[in-house]
Write a protein that holds these residues in place. Structure first.
Motif, PDB file in Angstrom:
ATOM      1  N   MET A 239       0.907  -1.364  -0.049  1.00 57.68           N
ATOM      2  CA  MET A 239       0.024  -0.083  -0.151  1.00 57.68           C
ATOM      3  C   MET A 239       0.873   1.314  -0.162  1.00 57.68           C
ATOM      4  O   MET A 239       1.789   1.369   0.786  1.00 57.68           O
ATOM      5  N   LYS A 240       0.525   1.927  -0.853  1.00 57.45           N
ATOM      6  CA  LYS A 240       1.334   3.532  -0.826  1.00 57.45           C
ATOM      7  C   LYS A 240       0.698   4.357  -0.140  1.00 57.45           C
ATOM      8  O   LYS A 240      -0.523   4.706  -0.063  1.00 57.45           O
ATOM      9  N   THR A 241       1.308   5.364   0.902  1.00 56.36           N
ATOM     10  CA  THR A 241       0.917   6.482   1.344  1.00 56.36           C
ATOM     11  C   THR A 241       1.855   7.442   1.059  1.00 56.36           C
ATOM     12  O   THR A 241       3.111   7.433   1.100  1.00 56.36           O
ATOM     13  N   SER A 242       1.458   8.701   0.971  1.00 57.55           N
ATOM     14  CA  SER A 242       2.069   9.842   0.556  1.00 57.55           C
ATOM     15  C   SER A 242       1.707  10.906   1.824  1.00 57.55           C
ATOM     16  O   SER A 242       0.720  11.020   2.254  1.00 57.55           O
ATOM     17  N   PHE A 243       2.926  11.704   2.086  1.00 58.71           N
ATOM     18  CA  PHE A 243       2.939  12.612   3.018  1.00 58.71           C
ATOM     19  C   PHE A 243       3.225  14.035   2.238  1.00 58.71           C
ATOM     20  O   PHE A 243       4.359  14.257   1.897  1.00 58.71           O
ATOM     21  N   PRO A 244       2.279  14.933   2.205  1.00 61.77           N
ATOM     22  CA  PRO A 244       2.815  16.285   1.615  1.00 61.77           C
ATOM     23  C   PRO A 244       3.801  17.205   2.139  1.00 61.77           C
ATOM     24  O   PRO A 244       3.410  17.226   3.449  1.00 61.77           O
ATOM     25  N   ASN A 245       4.408  17.956   1.513  1.00 63.30           N
ATOM     26  CA  ASN A 245       5.385  18.739   2.122  1.00 63.30           C
ATOM     27  C   ASN A 245       6.400  18.315   3.175  1.00 63.30           C
ATOM     28  O   ASN A 245       6.449  19.171   4.208  1.00 63.30           O
ATOM     29  N   PRO A 246       6.990  17.462   3.224  1.00 58.65           N
ATOM     30  CA  PRO A 246       8.062  16.950   4.322  1.00 58.65           C
ATOM     31  C   PRO A 246       9.235  17.698   4.280  1.00 58.65           C
ATOM     32  O   PRO A 246       9.811  17.942   3.410  1.00 58.65           O
ATOM     33  N   ALA A 247       9.745  18.178   5.544  1.00 61.55           N
ATOM     34  CA  ALA A 247      10.787  18.787   5.758  1.00 61.55           C
ATOM     35  C   ALA A 247      11.833  17.855   6.051  1.00 61.55           C
ATOM     36  O   ALA A 247      13.242  18.032   5.655  1.00 61.55           O
ATOM     37  N   SER A 248      11.430  16.973   6.810  1.00 64.44           N
ATOM     38  CA  SER A 248      12.629  16.156   7.263  1.00 64.44           C
ATOM     39  C   SER A 248      12.025  14.731   7.749  1.00 64.44           C
ATOM     40  O   SER A 248      10.557  14.788   7.998  1.00 64.44           O
ATOM     41  N   PHE A 249      12.663  13.589   8.130  1.00 65.83           N
ATOM     42  CA  PHE A 249      11.960  12.212   8.481  1.00 65.83           C
ATOM     43  C   PHE A 249      13.198  11.311   8.889  1.00 65.83           C
ATOM     44  O   PHE A 249      14.287  11.712   8.696  1.00 65.83           O
ATOM     45  N   SER A 250      12.699  10.620   9.801  1.00 69.90           N
ATOM     46  CA  SER A 250      13.649   9.693  10.548  1.00 69.90           C
ATOM     47  C   SER A 250      12.915   8.561  10.999  1.00 69.90           C
ATOM     48  O   SER A 250      11.738   8.481  11.352  1.00 69.90           O
ATOM     49  N   PHE A 251      13.647   7.264  10.676  1.00 71.94           N
ATOM     50  CA  PHE A 251      13.282   5.878  11.231  1.00 71.94           C
ATOM     51  C   PHE A 251      13.745   5.756  12.709  1.00 71.94           C
ATOM     52  O   PHE A 251      14.823   5.997  12.902  1.00 71.94           O
ATOM     53  N   SER A 252      12.962   5.056  13.341  1.00 72.14           N
ATOM     54  CA  SER A 252      13.513   4.475  14.954  1.00 72.14           C
ATOM     55  C   SER A 252      14.336   3.485  14.466  1.00 72.14           C
ATOM     56  O   SER A 252      14.117   2.819  13.293  1.00 72.14           O
ATOM     57  N   LYS A 253      14.988   3.130  15.388  1.00 70.10           N
ATOM     58  CA  LYS A 253      16.012   1.921  15.104  1.00 70.10           C
ATOM     59  C   LYS A 253      14.862   0.614  15.180  1.00 70.10           C
ATOM     60  O   LYS A 253      13.958   0.525  15.824  1.00 70.10           O
ATOM     61  N   GLY A 254      15.189  -0.350  14.087  1.00 64.06           N
ATOM     62  CA  GLY A 254      14.214  -1.199  13.893  1.00 64.06           C
ATOM     63  C   GLY A 254      13.305  -0.931  12.910  1.00 64.06           C
ATOM     64  O   GLY A 254      12.298  -1.944  12.262  1.00 64.06           O
ATOM     65  N   SER A 255      13.150   0.371  12.599  1.00 72.85           N
ATOM     66  CA  SER A 255      12.252   0.706  11.723  1.00 72.85           C
ATOM     67  C   SER A 255      10.889   0.661  11.841  1.00 72.85           C
ATOM     68  O   SER A 255       9.979   0.312  10.947  1.00 72.85           O
ATOM     69  N   LYS A 256      10.475   0.475  13.209  1.00 68.63           N
ATOM     70  CA  LYS A 256       9.059   0.212  13.455  1.00 68.63           C
ATOM     71  C   LYS A 256       8.231   1.578  13.237  1.00 68.63           C
ATOM     72  O   LYS A 256       6.931   1.622  12.842  1.00 68.63           O
ATOM     73  N   PHE A 257       8.727   2.753  13.738  1.00 68.85           N
ATOM     74  CA  PHE A 257       8.340   4.081  13.448  1.00 68.85           C
ATOM     75  C   PHE A 257       8.923   5.077  12.519  1.00 68.85           C
ATOM     76  O   PHE A 257      10.147   4.690  12.294  1.00 68.85           O
ATOM     77  N   LEU A 258       7.996   5.611  11.741  1.00 74.92           N
ATOM     78  CA  LEU A 258       8.788   6.796  10.777  1.00 74.92           C
ATOM     79  C   LEU A 258       8.094   8.167  11.524  1.00 74.92           C
ATOM     80  O   LEU A 258       6.799   8.125  11.386  1.00 74.92           O
TER      81      LEU A 258
END
Length: 84
Positions: A1-20
């Protein structure tokens, strides 16, 4: 499933990539008396998203289980350091 987030300035994954965590850009012409903008926390295991408003800075802990963030809002309403 594709999800888009408009106008991001920055992003970060938690260790293990459970959270974005995705921090949005402030709108053009926004009030400059505060620096906060929306922070979206996406749980990648169940596809839920939480919106935290007026976030200035954020960081996951080394284990990737907690998120610390600062709030910088108009009129200093709710300003502080938070941990979730």
């Amino acid at each position: 499933m594709k999800t888009s987030f408009p106008n991001p300035a920055s992003f970060s994954f938690s260790k293990g990539s459970k959270f974005l965590a995705i921090k949005g850009n402030r709108p053009t012409g926004a009030d400059t008396s505060f620096r906060g903008s929306d922070l979206l926390i996406r749980d990648l295991t169940n596809s839920t998203t939480r919106n935290i408003g007026n976030v200035a800075q954020y960081e996951f802990d080394d284990a990737g289980k907690q998120l610390a963030y600062t709030v910088d809002a108009a009129d200093k309403l709710g300003n502080g350091v938070y941990l979730m």
